[in-house]
Enzyme design. Structure first.
Site, PDB file in Angstrom:
ATOM      1  N   TRP A 125      50.276  90.286  -4.428  1.00  0.00           N
ATOM      2  CA  TRP A 125      49.384  90.271  -5.594  1.00  0.00           C
ATOM      3  C   TRP A 125      50.023  90.967  -6.796  1.00  0.00           C
ATOM      4  O   TRP A 125      49.785  90.596  -7.942  1.00  0.00           O
ATOM      5  CB  TRP A 125      48.031  90.886  -5.244  1.00  0.00           C
ATOM      6  CG  TRP A 125      48.067  92.355  -4.932  1.00  0.00           C
ATOM      7  CD1 TRP A 125      48.310  92.932  -3.717  1.00  0.00           C
ATOM      8  CD2 TRP A 125      47.870  93.426  -5.852  1.00  0.00           C
ATOM      9  NE1 TRP A 125      48.279  94.296  -3.828  1.00  0.00           N
ATOM     10  CE2 TRP A 125      48.004  94.634  -5.123  1.00  0.00           C
ATOM     11  CE3 TRP A 125      47.592  93.505  -7.216  1.00  0.00           C
ATOM     12  CZ2 TRP A 125      47.885  95.883  -5.724  1.00  0.00           C
ATOM     13  CZ3 TRP A 125      47.459  94.751  -7.806  1.00  0.00           C
ATOM     14  CH2 TRP A 125      47.609  95.925  -7.051  1.00  0.00           C
ATOM     15  N   GLU A 177      46.101  86.843 -13.262  1.00  0.00           N
ATOM     16  CA  GLU A 177      45.675  87.925 -14.155  1.00  0.00           C
ATOM     17  C   GLU A 177      46.486  88.018 -15.451  1.00  0.00           C
ATOM     18  O   GLU A 177      46.444  89.049 -16.131  1.00  0.00           O
ATOM     19  CB  GLU A 177      45.726  89.291 -13.431  1.00  0.00           C
ATOM     20  CG  GLU A 177      44.871  89.322 -12.162  1.00  0.00           C
ATOM     21  CD  GLU A 177      44.821  90.700 -11.526  1.00  0.00           C
ATOM     22  OE1 GLU A 177      44.498  91.660 -12.237  1.00  0.00           O
ATOM     23  OE2 GLU A 177      45.112  90.795 -10.315  1.00  0.00           O
ATOM     24  N   HIS A 207      50.242 108.431  -8.003  1.00  0.00           N
ATOM     25  CA  HIS A 207      49.672 108.864  -6.732  1.00  0.00           C
ATOM     26  C   HIS A 207      50.774 109.038  -5.705  1.00  0.00           C
ATOM     27  O   HIS A 207      51.717 108.266  -5.671  1.00  0.00           O
ATOM     28  CB  HIS A 207      48.713 107.797  -6.167  1.00  0.00           C
ATOM     29  CG  HIS A 207      47.337 107.840  -6.750  1.00  0.00           C
ATOM     30  ND1 HIS A 207      46.483 106.768  -6.696  1.00  0.00           N
ATOM     31  CD2 HIS A 207      46.664 108.839  -7.379  1.00  0.00           C
ATOM     32  CE1 HIS A 207      45.339 107.095  -7.271  1.00  0.00           C
ATOM     33  NE2 HIS A 207      45.428 108.340  -7.701  1.00  0.00           N
ATOM     34  N   SER A 240      48.577 103.656  -3.093  1.00  0.00           N
ATOM     35  CA  SER A 240      47.851 102.646  -2.301  1.00  0.00           C
ATOM     36  C   SER A 240      48.763 101.494  -1.918  1.00  0.00           C
ATOM     37  O   SER A 240      48.541 100.825  -0.917  1.00  0.00           O
ATOM     38  CB  SER A 240      46.685 102.054  -3.088  1.00  0.00           C
ATOM     39  OG  SER A 240      45.859 103.058  -3.565  1.00  0.00           O
ATOM     40  N   TYR A 241      49.768 101.226  -2.760  1.00  0.00           N
ATOM     41  CA  TYR A 241      50.724 100.153  -2.450  1.00  0.00           C
ATOM     42  C   TYR A 241      52.100 100.605  -2.916  1.00  0.00           C
ATOM     43  O   TYR A 241      52.235 101.341  -3.902  1.00  0.00           O
ATOM     44  CB  TYR A 241      50.316  98.822  -3.108  1.00  0.00           C
ATOM     45  CG  TYR A 241      49.953  98.915  -4.568  1.00  0.00           C
ATOM     46  CD1 TYR A 241      48.683  99.321  -4.972  1.00  0.00           C
ATOM     47  CD2 TYR A 241      50.886  98.609  -5.563  1.00  0.00           C
ATOM     48  CE1 TYR A 241      48.359  99.429  -6.311  1.00  0.00           C
ATOM     49  CE2 TYR A 241      50.562  98.713  -6.908  1.00  0.00           C
ATOM     50  CZ  TYR A 241      49.293  99.127  -7.274  1.00  0.00           C
ATOM     51  OH  TYR A 241      48.967  99.239  -8.603  1.00  0.00           O
ATOM     52  N   TYR A 242      53.110 100.176  -2.158  1.00  0.00           N
ATOM     53  CA  TYR A 242      54.445 100.721  -2.346  1.00  0.00           C
ATOM     54  C   TYR A 242      55.285  99.890  -3.322  1.00  0.00           C
ATOM     55  O   TYR A 242      56.338  99.356  -2.977  1.00  0.00           O
ATOM     56  CB  TYR A 242      55.130 100.902  -0.984  1.00  0.00           C
ATOM     57  CG  TYR A 242      54.455 102.002  -0.188  1.00  0.00           C
ATOM     58  CD1 TYR A 242      54.806 103.336  -0.387  1.00  0.00           C
ATOM     59  CD2 TYR A 242      53.425 101.726   0.702  1.00  0.00           C
ATOM     60  CE1 TYR A 242      54.171 104.359   0.289  1.00  0.00           C
ATOM     61  CE2 TYR A 242      52.781 102.746   1.387  1.00  0.00           C
ATOM     62  CZ  TYR A 242      53.155 104.058   1.182  1.00  0.00           C
ATOM     63  OH  TYR A 242      52.520 105.071   1.852  1.00  0.00           O
ATOM     64  N   HIS A 255      53.929 102.304  -9.674  1.00  0.00           N
ATOM     65  CA  HIS A 255      52.936 102.081 -10.726  1.00  0.00           C
ATOM     66  C   HIS A 255      52.411 103.423 -11.205  1.00  0.00           C
ATOM     67  O   HIS A 255      52.494 104.425 -10.499  1.00  0.00           O
ATOM     68  CB  HIS A 255      51.799 101.185 -10.223  1.00  0.00           C
ATOM     69  CG  HIS A 255      51.096 101.710  -9.001  1.00  0.00           C
ATOM     70  ND1 HIS A 255      51.631 101.642  -7.731  1.00  0.00           N
ATOM     71  CD2 HIS A 255      49.904 102.333  -8.862  1.00  0.00           C
ATOM     72  CE1 HIS A 255      50.793 102.186  -6.866  1.00  0.00           C
ATOM     73  NE2 HIS A 255      49.737 102.623  -7.530  1.00  0.00           N
TER      74      HIS A 255
END
EC number: 3.6.1.59
Lengths: 321, 321
Positions: B159, B169, B252, B256-258, B261
């Site tokens: 995504w 998006e 973070h 949450s995802y690698y 960001h």
């Protein structure tokens, strides 16, 4: 006014008895329904997007009034009905994710409304939120702006000394290491009512009086900091059964008072002031000082200040904001 | 079941056409718009009375699904209209204080709905409320425990690639620097409905695909990080009028995802995940890398993990918790 209010209230009470409100207001004059329909907004005092609240100051019939709106929690027992009877507008679709705006029947989606009328200036101040700004304070800024400010203000920390000297709150202390160099007292913060563990909040206050804040710390303070971490965690484990892996241990910068202290809060509790813009994990502070004794005296540190904070004014005067 | 859903959906869409929310979805397949009318609830994964959210696991047409409901913030610009057109039920009156349940027109009181379908066991776990624990991950722990875990899980970031490649998006992107090394796209986070600025939340996603997290960053990444900080702040100032002094900019860890960001949130907004135990201010990251290129590869980093997180189990197995 009192009479009007009374009949208004009676009428409202009657309405509230007519059912679940699904057809609320149909065919009736909406102005009759609500004391707030005649409300004129003057300004928003505060709001929270996270908590879905809004505090508005205005007038009702020439009287000062405050209206507080808060969306109600989503009830598990109505969710099936809500999903079946609502309309949805598609906003976005990407892969397995899609988002919508759901319009629910009004009776399943009420807003708690509190009216204070007539409201005084004190009510307004109580609910008014101050704008906050992030300050980036270099080591030089600290010396040139912040330190003179702290010195000039001669903030009283007498209440801290009272605790350290057992002149006050002695019965609240849950642990003490009396060593004058690396010792501290540990006691519950006022914000914690000690009735449940999920919002556990304790403060360790150091015995030595010559450390104002994070900025004063060097590698000389490592024994003090490690002592607070180890013995503070140990005391909380012993007293409350909460292990170190469930504790957030940190310092504030800027602190509320300029006598070194460390916060211990439950990891489950989203404690005020535990955000990344103000809190510094004690374990990070220890590591940073181990790597560089001047870390906190030289580094640019970011922190938030309220619009009417005297220190913020000094940063403004110095052209730093 | 499918037929019922379809007619239900058609009816719902017609209904939505009668109000001000008519625009969305007109002339499109109605079945696409109301997937939740056929949703059957299995269990509530999590809820927050403070945040007015509810996470439900269930089924849509025999497919596993998660529905996330979150009441929208109360908008200042609609409060006058809302107070004029709502009905109120009196709950309590005492002196100058009174409380009501307000029933607002549905279009002024929407509920943000996110659907994940088909959902995997991982999604369910992600949203299920769990006890959390603080992990202290040394540089060696990262190499020995975390990195093998990340590699073995092969988390899909398809995504993310869809966004970077404009396959999804694309219309949501508010700024892009296309440079393959220091470039990024900036777009609103799903959590932000973009209707008010006080909960502003944007994400900068880097174009390069070889940076998983904070742990991968060295001084080589300073141009990338500074570029995100400068151009991200600039774009937000230009697009929304929000200056850098009102923005919390952070990464973070664990993310949450690698795929690297950066989060941009309004300072006024107590954003989930902005606590000191998980967030790292970009300005601190830049300074730390300027002082020590290996800062984030060698340092012990503290972060929270849920009880059933697979990485937590690995730390347990390694005797680290």
């Amino acid at each position: 006014m009192a009479a009007m209010q009374e009949s208004e209230a009676k009428r409202l009470r009657r309405d509230s008895g007519t059912g679940n409100g699904a057809a609320a207001g149909e065919g009736e004059d909406p102005a009759l329904h609500s004391p707030v329909s005649g409300f004129t907004t003057e300004r928003v005092l505060r709001d929270s997007a996270r908590e879905k609240t809004l505090f508005v100051h205005g007038k009702i019939d020439d009287q000062e009034a405050i209206v507080i709106l808060e969306k109600t929690p989503i009830r598990q027992d109505t969710v099936d009905e809500m999903l079946k009877t609502s309309t949805l507008k598609l906003e976005m679709k990407n892969d397995i994710y899609s988002t919508y705006q759901l319009q629910a029947p009004a009776h399943l989606n009420e807003i708690k409304t509190t009216v204070i009328c007539p409201a005084t200036e004190k009510h307004v101040k109580k609910y008014l939120r101050q704008e906050t700004f992030l300050i980036e304070e270099s080591g030089d800024d600290y010396t040139a702006i912040t330190l003179p400010y702290i010195s000039s203000q001669s903030f009283s920390v007498q209440w801290v000394y009272n605790i350290l000297e057992k002149k006050a709150e002695a019965d609240r202390i849950i642990f003490e290491d009396p060593d004058p160099n690396i010792g501290f007292v540990l006691l519950p913060d006022f914000k914690w009512d000690q009735k449940q563990l999920h919002d556990l909040y304790l403060i360790a206050i150091v015995h030595r009086k010559d450390r104002k804040s994070l900025r004063d710390l060097t590698s000389d303070d490592l024994p003090l900091l490690k002592n607070i971490q180890e013995k503070g965690q140990e005391a909380i484990k012993k007293q409350y059964g909460v292990p170190p892996s469930k504790l957030r241990v940190y310092l504030h910068y800027q602190p509320s008072y300029y006598h070194l202290h460390v916060h211990f809060t439950s990891l489950e509790y989203d404690a005020p002031g535990s955000g990344v813009e103000r809190a510094h994990l004690l374990s990070d502070v220890i590591q940073n000082l181990q790597a560089d004794s001047q870390y906190y005296s030289s580094r640019t540190i970011t922190f938030p200040l309220c619009a009417d904070n005297a220190l913020l004014l000094r940063f403004k005067e110095a052209g730093k904001l």
